[in-house]
Design a protein around this motif. Structure first.
Motif, short mmCIF file in Angstrom:
data_model
loop_
_atom_site.label_atom_id
_atom_site.label_comp_id
_atom_site.label_asym_id
_atom_site.label_seq_id
_atom_site.Cartn_x
_atom_site.Cartn_y
_atom_site.Cartn_z
N GLY A 18 0.84 -1.20 0.00
CA GLY A 18 0.00 0.00 0.00
C GLY A 18 0.87 1.25 0.00
N CYS A 19 0.47 2.23 0.79
CA CYS A 19 1.14 3.53 0.77
C CYS A 19 2.55 3.44 1.37
CB CYS A 19 0.31 4.53 1.58
SG CYS A 19 1.15 6.11 1.76
N ARG A 20 3.56 3.79 0.57
CA ARG A 20 4.93 3.74 1.07
C ARG A 20 5.31 5.02 1.81
NH1 ARG A 20 8.05 -0.36 -1.10
NH2 ARG A 20 9.35 0.27 0.63
N TYR A 21 4.50 6.05 1.62
CA TYR A 21 4.78 7.33 2.30
C TYR A 21 4.46 7.23 3.80
CZ TYR A 21 4.79 12.39 3.06
OH TYR A 21 5.06 13.65 3.51
N ARG A 22 3.60 6.27 4.14
CA ARG A 22 3.18 6.12 5.53
C ARG A 22 4.38 5.88 6.47
NH1 ARG A 22 -0.71 1.38 5.71
NH2 ARG A 22 1.32 0.50 5.23
N LEU A 23 5.39 5.17 5.96
CA LEU A 23 6.58 4.91 6.78
C LEU A 23 7.27 6.23 7.15
CD1 LEU A 23 8.61 3.01 8.09
CD2 LEU A 23 9.70 2.74 5.85
N GLU A 224 6.75 12.84 -1.12
CA GLU A 224 5.46 13.50 -0.94
C GLU A 224 4.35 12.45 -0.89
OE1 GLU A 224 5.14 16.53 -0.33
OE2 GLU A 224 6.84 17.61 -1.23
N PRO A 225 3.21 12.80 -0.26
CA PRO A 225 2.09 11.84 -0.24
C PRO A 225 1.42 11.73 -1.59
CG PRO A 225 1.44 13.91 0.77
CD PRO A 225 2.90 14.04 0.43
N LYS A 226 0.69 10.66 -1.76
CA LYS A 226 -0.15 10.50 -2.96
C LYS A 226 -1.44 9.89 -2.44
CE LYS A 226 0.33 7.43 -6.85
NZ LYS A 226 1.28 6.84 -7.78
N ARG A 227 -2.58 10.49 -2.79
CA ARG A 227 -3.83 9.98 -2.23
C ARG A 227 -4.12 8.58 -2.75
NH1 ARG A 227 -9.82 10.31 -2.49
NH2 ARG A 227 -9.76 11.04 -4.64
N LYS A 229 -6.72 4.83 -1.83
CA LYS A 229 -7.95 4.39 -1.17
C LYS A 229 -7.75 4.34 0.35
CE LYS A 229 -11.37 0.88 -2.01
NZ LYS A 229 -11.54 -0.54 -2.24
N GLN A 230 -6.57 3.87 0.77
CA GLN A 230 -6.38 3.67 2.20
C GLN A 230 -6.24 4.97 2.99
OE1 GLN A 230 -2.41 1.78 1.19
NE2 GLN A 230 -2.18 2.00 3.39
N CYS A 231 -6.11 6.11 2.29
CA CYS A 231 -6.05 7.39 3.01
C CYS A 231 -7.30 7.58 3.87
CB CYS A 231 -5.95 8.56 2.04
SG CYS A 231 -4.42 8.62 1.11
N ALA A 232 -8.44 7.05 3.37
CA ALA A 232 -9.71 7.24 4.08
C ALA A 232 -9.66 6.66 5.49
CB ALA A 232 -10.85 6.60 3.28
N SER A 233 -8.80 5.68 5.72
CA SER A 233 -8.75 5.08 7.05
C SER A 233 -7.35 5.20 7.65
CB SER A 233 -9.17 3.61 6.98
OG SER A 233 -8.38 2.94 6.03
N CYS A 234 -6.61 6.23 7.23
CA CYS A 234 -5.23 6.38 7.71
C CYS A 234 -5.14 7.51 8.72
CB CYS A 234 -4.30 6.68 6.52
SG CYS A 234 -2.60 6.98 7.03
N ARG A 235 -4.38 7.27 9.78
CA ARG A 235 -4.30 8.28 10.84
C ARG A 235 -3.50 9.51 10.43
NH1 ARG A 235 -0.33 4.33 12.71
NH2 ARG A 235 1.47 5.28 13.73
N PHE A 236 -2.77 9.42 9.34
CA PHE A 236 -1.95 10.56 8.91
C PHE A 236 -2.67 11.48 7.92
CE2 PHE A 236 1.22 7.22 9.98
CZ PHE A 236 1.70 7.84 11.13
N TRP A 237 -3.95 11.15 7.61
CA TRP A 237 -4.67 11.94 6.61
C TRP A 237 -4.72 13.44 6.96
CZ3 TRP A 237 -5.46 12.40 1.83
CH2 TRP A 237 -6.53 13.11 1.31
N PRO A 238 -4.96 13.80 8.24
CA PRO A 238 -4.98 15.24 8.56
C PRO A 238 -3.64 15.92 8.25
CG PRO A 238 -5.92 13.97 10.36
CD PRO A 238 -5.31 12.97 9.42
N LEU A 239 -2.55 15.16 8.15
CA LEU A 239 -1.26 15.75 7.78
C LEU A 239 -1.06 15.74 6.27
CD1 LEU A 239 0.92 13.94 10.47
CD2 LEU A 239 0.35 16.36 10.44
N CYS A 240 -1.51 14.67 5.63
CA CYS A 240 -1.27 14.52 4.18
C CYS A 240 -2.22 15.40 3.36
CB CYS A 240 -1.44 13.07 3.75
SG CYS A 240 -0.16 12.00 4.44
N LYS A 241 -3.45 15.53 3.83
CA LYS A 241 -4.46 16.24 3.03
C LYS A 241 -4.04 17.69 2.72
CE LYS A 241 -9.39 17.30 2.92
NZ LYS A 241 -9.93 18.44 3.65
S1 SF4 Z 1 -2.92 9.59 4.50
FE1 SF4 Z 1 -0.80 9.89 3.86
S2 SF4 Z 1 0.33 8.30 4.87
FE2 SF4 Z 1 -1.78 7.74 4.99
S3 SF4 Z 1 -2.18 6.43 3.22
FE3 SF4 Z 1 -2.65 8.51 2.58
S4 SF4 Z 1 -0.79 9.33 1.72
FE4 SF4 Z 1 -0.24 7.50 2.86
#
Ligand code: SF4
Length: 499
Positions: A18-23, A224-227, A229-241
């Protein structure tokens, strides 16, 4: 610039899918708390592990040479990763036969990694990692063979050959390969996966997954982030959005890999797509910017109608069976449901009740000289379980099912929608509901929630049962609302050229 890996935050297998930016976010913002849904899932996973650990042997049985020592070490799962790594090392040193909740740390190709092996099993050749997965990891198969050890005999019993075919899941492969590589000289060379059937550990060769793991570890962490599907349930969304909005990133409109084709042409922002993209994507980008969810194509598909119309929606439990077939005939909702275990007699009886009812309605319409049609939204799931029911249950007339699916009396409303509309956030039933003026009574029942509700329903929770039926009824009614709306010309939806 790429941030060098932080020793305190080693890469786990789950970071590689999934999202590699999450790390990067996890490393830079370790204090962002888990979301409530993720916290709710944890006790479920803990319960699964506890069930498996309960089954694992604690001593040798009769015939295993009871005099010989058997050491099982259960590491405290709440001890924290560092402590578990140390305890795992000590347990390996003691040559324990079974080590549960093990954690192995080390570098692979220079990347600090952490492998959480649910069980390490001592064999004649060394240690084999066994992981517990929520996936279905093997299926019965008439010709294929695979080896497995019953969970209660792990560490004691020899593998048994069974007729089944393994199913690969990327993250499971990474987990096994990581543990296998980190075991180094101690590795036995085999690994095990316990899937949805908790009574069996299927034996796999982890070396098959080491190259894909190495390839995944070599991929640079994005800047950089890339939106997705899993962004919808990711705790970092308030930072990435806000960052995505600042970048006006094209993934805001086209998530996941959908924007890649435009990135390759140098269009990285929504504005660049508006300015330089071809007519249709540019119109879609303009609509998205203007907050318009759906546009109408110039040529819309005809909506086939009938004197007798039934809207159908099915609910399945994971990939184990269909437990609910709901049907709305324009006046009344008819739920055919079983709260028993699926895959057996109860599911067969329930399917037969639904199918006989549907075929009786069709027959009655024909006998009265009326036309008949049944509708559903995105027929993939329904067709899968119709065919699967016909294949699995001897009492079902498979020819009748096949004839119905192929007939023009079975209509996929989603296919009509795709020919008529374009959506800035897809064309799912949930997206179209507000466009056609339909509201769900419970609007927060997604796939995961419905699995949890079904579990509660099976335990006799009436409120959970009612909610599932209400949700299924609303999906049937929404399907009808969407086709009525299309049939009426999708009034109020702007045409492509008008945006
Ligand atoms: S919210 Fe950010 S870290 Fe989370 S899945 Fe989306 S782009 Fe990745």
């Amino acid at each position: 610039m790429n941030t060098p890996p932080q020793p305190a935050q080693p890469v786990r297998a789950s970071d590689l899918v999934g999202c590699r930016y999450r790390l990067r976010q996890r490393r830079e913002h370790p204090d962002v708390p888990e979301l409530p849904d993720a916290l709710l899932r944890q006790p479920q996973m803990d319960a699964v592990r506890a069930t498996v650990f309960e089954m694992l042997p604690v001593k040798r049985a009769l015939g295993d040479g009871r005099r010989k020592a058997f050491t099982r070490i259960d590491i405290d799962p709440g001890a924290g990763v560092d402590a578990r790594v140390v305890e795992t090392r000590l347990a390996l040193k003691r040559r324990a036969h079974l080590i549960t909740n093990a954690a192995l740390e080390g570098t692979i190709d220079g990347v600090p990694t952490l492998a959480e092996a649910d069980v390490l099993v001592r064999t004649d050749q060394g240690y084999a990692p066994v992981i517990i997965s929520n996936h279905r990891v093997a299926r019965e198969h008439p010709h294929e063979e695979i080896q497995m050890v019953p969970t209660g005999r792990i560490g004691l019993g020899a593998p048994i050959t069974v007729r089944a075919k393994g199913r690969h899941h990327t993250v499971d492969g990474y987990r096994l390969a990581m543990a296998y590589l980190l075991l180094g000289d101690l590795a036995d060379g085999r690994g095990g996966v316990i899937g949805q059937d908790r009574t069996r550990a299927y034996i796999v060769d982890p070396s098959r997954y080491t190259q894909p793991l190495r390839d995944a570890l070599a991929v640079e962490i994005p800047d950089e982030p890339k939106r997705m599907k899993q962004c919808a349930s990711c705790r970092f969304w308030p930072l990435c959005k806000p960052r995505l909005e600042e970048l006006d990133d094209i993934s805001l409109l086209l998530p996941g890999g959908r924007g890649d084709v435009w990135r390759e042409r140098g269009l990285h922002t929504v504005q660049s797509l508006i300015d330089s993209g071809p007519a249709e994507p540019a119109a879609l980008a303009r609509a998205w910017r203007a907050g318009i969810p759906v546009l109408r194509r110039e040529q819309m598909a005809d909506v086939p109608r009938a004197d007798v119309e039934i809207d159908i929606d099915m609910e399945a439990y994971l990939d184990q069976g269909a437990y609910l077939w709901g049907a709305f005939d324009g006046e009344t909702y008819h739920p055919f449901v079983t709260w028993e275990e699926v895959g057996d007699a109860a599911e067969e009886a329930n399917f037969n009740a639904f199918w006989s009812w549907l075929m009786a309605r069709r027959r009655a319409a024909h006998e009265a000289g009326q036309t008949f049609r049944a509708y559903c939204y995105a027929a993939g799931g329904e067709n899968h379980w119709l065919r699967s029911s016909a294949r699995r249950f001897a009492s079902v007339d498979a020819d009748e099912v096949a004839e119905f699916i192929a007939s023009d009396e079975w209509v996929d409303v989603f296919a009509l929608v795709r020919r008529s509309l374009v959506g800035t956030d897809g064309l799912g039933l949930k997206v179209l509901g507000p466009v056609v003026g339909f509201e769900w009574e419970d609007d927060d029942v997604d796939g995961e929630r419905s699995v949890a509700l079904r579990r509660a329903g099976r335990l006799g929770d009436d409120a959970a049962r009612e909610m599932l039926l209400r949700y299924n009824e609303d999906d049937c009614r929404a399907t009808r609302a969407v086709r009525d709306f299309l049939d009426a010309g999708a009034q109020g939806v702007p045409e492509f050229g008008a945006v």
